[in-house]
Design an enzyme around this catalytic site. Sequence first.
Site, short mmCIF file in Angstrom:
data_model
loop_
_atom_site.label_atom_id
_atom_site.label_comp_id
_atom_site.label_asym_id
_atom_site.label_seq_id
_atom_site.Cartn_x
_atom_site.Cartn_y
_atom_site.Cartn_z
N LYS A 43 -4.80 1.65 2.99
CA LYS A 43 -4.04 1.75 1.74
C LYS A 43 -3.00 2.87 1.86
O LYS A 43 -3.27 3.91 2.46
CB LYS A 43 -5.01 2.03 0.59
N SER B 80 -6.04 -0.97 -8.05
CA SER B 80 -4.80 -0.74 -7.36
C SER B 80 -4.80 -1.09 -5.88
O SER B 80 -3.73 -1.19 -5.27
CB SER B 80 -4.40 0.73 -7.53
N SER C 262 -10.49 0.55 -8.53
CA SER C 262 -9.39 0.12 -7.66
C SER C 262 -9.80 -0.49 -6.32
O SER C 262 -8.95 -1.04 -5.62
CB SER C 262 -8.44 1.28 -7.40
#
Lengths: 95, 488
Positions: B77, B152, B176
């Site tokens: 990420k 997210s 997330s």
Amino acid sequence: MKITTELVDYISELSRLELEAGEKRDMTAELERIVAYMDVLNQLDTTGVEPMSHVFPVKNVLREDEVVPSQDRSELLAGSPAPDGEAFLVPKAVE
Amino acid sequence: MKLRELTALELGAAIQKGEVSIKEAAQAALDAVAARDGALNAFITVTAERALSRAEQLQAGVKDAQSPLYGVPMAIKDNICTRGVRTSCASKILGDFAPPYDATVVDKLAKTGAVSLGKLNMDEFAMGSTSETSFYGPVKNPWDLERVPGGSSGGAAAAVAAGMGWYAIGSDTGGSIRQPASYCGVTGMKPTYGTVSRYGLIAYASSLDQIGPLCRDAADCAAILDVLQGKDAKDGTSLDGQYSHLLSGLTGDVRGLKIGLPVDCYGDGLNGEVRSAVLAVADALKSRGAEVVELAFPVMEYVVPAYYIIAAAEASSNLSRFDGVKYGWRAEGYEGLADLYRKTRTQGFGSEVKRRILLGTFVLSSGYYDAYYKKALQVKAVIKGAFDKAFQQCDMLLTPVAPTTAPRLGESLSDPLQMYLSDVYTVSVNLAGLPGLSMPCGFDSKGLPIGAQLIGPHFGEGVLLSAAHAFQLDTDYHKRTPKGGDLA
């Protein structure tokens, strides 16, 4: 809790943000709705409840004081939009 | 052998046996990226050349490899620092910032022989539940390109689901990892707060942020956590402890395990198909000898407001470091230092980030601190207490991950409060610092994946992974793969 444009101006200044007129109007309305929703917390009686900042009681984490190399200065400065080889450059801040 | 449908551990084993080279595996994933990511937008940065040369270097060490994940290609990420590789947090304000150091998790994975394919798209600064707030454009759900992948860590979930890497490293502040895992049909885990170092994770809400894996199944999650967990001197909140070996603890034996169903999580607002699929997990575990108990969890209406107050407060403080001086992007045409800060932040942050900074500044500001921030910290203590009570009656909780399956693109952007409310099942886990796992447990009538969440007490990773593994021995939801973006 009424969120006014004056309040939004005040917190924008504290946050170093500048909202355009339309953005400010939308943000004021959205914050009003969000904060109104958050007022549901007042239905829960928390008298005498200690505020909990951390779920684990970890305090004063210490380590041995050892000499280790710090980050290379030129590498740290490389990410800056305005470095001069020794420092971060900013506009003059004191008269 | 369909490489892209193997789990990370299966691929690791094939690499060990010499059935496939590390370079072949990396190339297969990069081919998937080339074919599918134009449509999915899961990656912000693809480091193809780096990955292939790293794969070649690692090949020589296969016979001495210590880790079952040696050589397995993965992705990270974009809020986790990677030395020399752009780390943008999906924000304009970080520009082409390439960190001068690796996050501890990146360092640990490199030492076990991981091959990174690149950096994954996300909501800007991890603020969002749909991966639509990225400066680099929205991520699409590989099960339906008209829908969001969740957020997210949406790029991470979409990449793993679409075969663009065998696992991904994400972060979870209020759901997330778990919620995008649910929307994309993969298995994801948010570990106990403090078990994985946050050093090098760009902070959103420091008391809630945790790094964790998104994978094809629970066994892969266990193997990755075995690498990641442990005390790190560089993160003062990381915890000392006896970290058990999670992978070898997966037996499929759940006899006598008590699964708690918090009735307050199955009420109004929960989609009917999601409810049935999640409750079917309880039945499946029961048939393997687990016991199911219903219990009360009477704090559900307070979890979202408490979470958003605390998260926004910490965000407003953490994001003050982005000012156009030390890293990233700087606006032009400023007059003086304060104006430089103001113009850079105003033009560099997207609207969801600004909303949370303003909200956080408000709840911390003089006159409102006690009514909002302090109150939220008290409510956090009450929520933690509700979990403590629940775990006196059971070993883990079973809940939905989200009230619905993946919404359509654009739906959530128009109504931020509605988006916050969709986090109702996940945020309490972060407030209490607990481990939470999300796994596929079915599909709705539109063919979209449904996720079930298992929540355990502190350091309960082993028991959650065991239960998920047991469920996955009996089901094949986690093995199904989406076609979205596939040109082949």
